[in-house]
Design an enzyme around this catalytic site. Structure first.
Site, PDB file in Angstrom:
ATOM      1  CG  MET A   1      -1.927  -1.164   1.221  1.00 20.47           C
ATOM      2  SD  MET A   1      -2.940  -1.245   2.711  1.00 20.47           S
ATOM      3  CE  MET A   1      -3.937   0.237   2.557  1.00 20.47           C
ATOM      4  CG  HIS A   2       0.625   3.330   2.426  1.00 17.31           C
ATOM      5  ND1 HIS A   2      -0.697   3.636   2.679  1.00 17.31           N
ATOM      6  CD2 HIS A   2       0.991   2.433   3.386  1.00 17.31           C
ATOM      7  CE1 HIS A   2      -1.105   2.977   3.750  1.00 17.31           C
ATOM      8  NE2 HIS A   2      -0.110   2.228   4.189  1.00 17.31           N
TER       9      HIS A   2
ATOM     10  CG  ASP B   1      -0.004  -5.164   1.870  1.00 18.59           C
ATOM     11  OD1 ASP B   1      -0.741  -4.309   2.424  1.00 18.59           O
ATOM     12  OD2 ASP B   1       1.236  -5.100   1.911  1.00 18.59           O
TER      13      ASP B   1
END
Length: 489
Positions: free
Chosen positions: A81-82, A238
């Site tokens: 992520m991110h 995830d």
């Protein structure tokens, strides 16, 4: 028989699982990735390296089970992520992707929070350097030419979707970690986008993780040997994909993820923000559900780092350490090799061994690492309790869940039962395959996202619970004492 493919674009590897309609994994692939760290606090990857790794994983799956692969009806995507993937007008990356564990935008995150404190409640968490929005402020400040050239901002797994379908789409659980999503409304926040000098045109379209996001392009289908139309599901970040794989989609379902990073994850039926506790309150990957999560930047990666440093096999080290284990270690380990998010929001924090003596053995170091990671989860548990979410049990997923020894340490450190499941190390890729099935068939999430068979339930040992309590407090004291030195280092 229809089959469903789950692809997880992780930090250390791309993992792929091919599952049949009985949810059995009939083929698996794992292709390693590398991380570039050009400067302190930096962490980057080339998006094209993800695509090449996906292609390699596909070759491995086809070689392992060609007939099942040809019967794929849906593909689900999961990923770290991110990450900030910045694309130009031709959908080409303008620079390497800035990853979740990159801490360079600490100043920008602080400024964003100070200027827009009212947004943290809607975004589900305070702005931190791991999130995508502060990264874009850093790019605007330090790489203005690149910022001006941005036409689309993607997340890692969604760059793979772009390659597969040609569509710029993300889904709620991954969008949740950008600090641009209004979590309650499940829509982009115009106010948060404006705070970073962006607008909706820079953002991908939004779907739910269990919904279709597009179809595999004909040229990719021909190249991969796919037959007929193949739908690509929205997928999940995830953490949420791991929850789907574990069947943690109902209110109160809880688990610990021990991958490169770590998460303590609890599903909620309502959006329950607690930004003051540094707890993430995000959209889940299935409609009408959210989750609270404490996110740690360092988990099983600490054990891999230790094994690499000692030039030893991880399995051998675990066996030797378990044989030598008698009580909590005299050595403390701060696991903050890449800084920390929950509870410290400190990108400058670093790993520390404390209490070494001439008698210290390799097994003492390994035990300290296992305990140090568990102690960081004790901090996470405390944060969730402050946010109004008590932990009464937790499942375990990720590579670290393969170790029953580590699970026993966790049970006594957290003082809750730990549940190990069959196939729990498959994690996000299996959850992505489940989302692929939901998108292809339209089934209800509850019918597909069931819990796997329980391998064992590990109860805390009362004597160890009492012995670990002062060690947890010593662990916290050590961080507090060293925090000023991390900034000066």
């Amino acid at each position: 028989m229809p089959h469903y493919l789950g692809i997880d674009v992780g930090t250390s590897a791309v993992k792929a699982i091919l599952a049949d309609e009985r949810q059995n994994a009939v083929a698996e692939a794992d292709v390693s990735l590398t991380v570039s760290r050009l400067h302190d606090l930096w962490s980057e990857q080339d998006p094209e390296a993800w695509w090449q790794a996906v292609q390699t994983a596909i070759e491995q799956l086809r070689a392992a089970n060609a007939s099942a692969f040809a019967d794929i009806r849906g593909i689900g995507l999961s990923g770290q992520m991110h990450g900030a993937v910045l694309l130009d007008e031709n959908n080409r990356p303008l620079r390497p992707a800035i990853l979740w564990n990159d801490g360079r935008s600490f100043r920008e995150a602080q400024e964003l929070g100070a200027k827009h404190p009212e947004l943290s409640h809607a975004m589900g968490v305070i702005p931190m350097p791991g999130f995508t929005a502060p990264k874009l402020l850093w790019v605007a400040r330090h790489e203005p030419d690149i910022f001006r050239a941005i036409r689309k901002i993607m997340l890692p797994k969604d760059y793979i979707r772009l390659k597969l379908t040609g569509a710029a789409v993300t889904e709620m659980s991954d969008a949740a970690g950008t600090w641009w999503l209004d979590e309650a409304r499940r829509d982009w926040s115009d106010a948060a986008l404006a705070a970073t000098d962006l607008n909706r045109q820079h953002m991908p379209d939004l779907v739910e993780g269990s919904q279709p996001s597009g179809m595999v392009r004909s040229e990719i289908a021909a190249q991969w040997g796919l037959q007929g139309d193949v739908v690509v599901a929205g997928g999940a970040g995830d953490a949420a994909a791991g929850a789907v794989g574990l069947g943690a989609i109902e209110d109160g379902s809880a688990f610990i993820s021990l991958g490169t990073s770590g998460q303590l994850f609890v599903t909620t039926k309502e959006f329950s923000p607690a930004p003051e506790a540094v707890v993430h309150s995000f959209c889940h990957a299935v409609p009408g559900r959210w989750f609270q999560m404490a996110a740690m930047l360092n988990a099983a990666s600490c054990l891999a780092w230790t094994a690499s440093l000692l030039k030893r096999d991880i399995g051998d080290l675990l066996r030797e350490t378990e044989a030598a284990y008698r009580s909590p270690s005299n050595v403390l380990f701060l696991p903050y090799l890449a800084g920390e998010r929950t509870p410290h929001n400190d990108p400058y924090a670093r790993g520390v061994f404390f209490g070494l003596s001439p008698a210290t053995q390799q097994t003492d170091l390994v035990q300290a690492v296992l305990e140090g990671v568990a102690f960081s989860f004790a901090d996470a548990k405390q944060c969730l309790e402050q946010a109004g979410t008590p932990l009464t049990y937790a499942g375990m997923i990720g590579g670290g869940s393969r170790s029953a020894f580590w699970a026993r340490i966790f049970a006594s450190v957290l003082d809750v039962p730990m549940v190990r499941y069959q196939g729990s190390d498959k994690g996000p890729a299996f959850g992505a395959a489940r989302l692929a099935r939901l998108a292809a068939t339209g089934e209800a999430p509850e019918a597909v996202c069931t819990a796997p068979s329980i391998l064992e339930t590990i109860e805390p040992q009362p004597q160890l619970v009492e012995l670990y309590r002062p060690r947890i407090e010593a662990f916290r004291n050590l961080y507090r004492a060293l925090k000023p030195e991390f900034v000066r280092a």
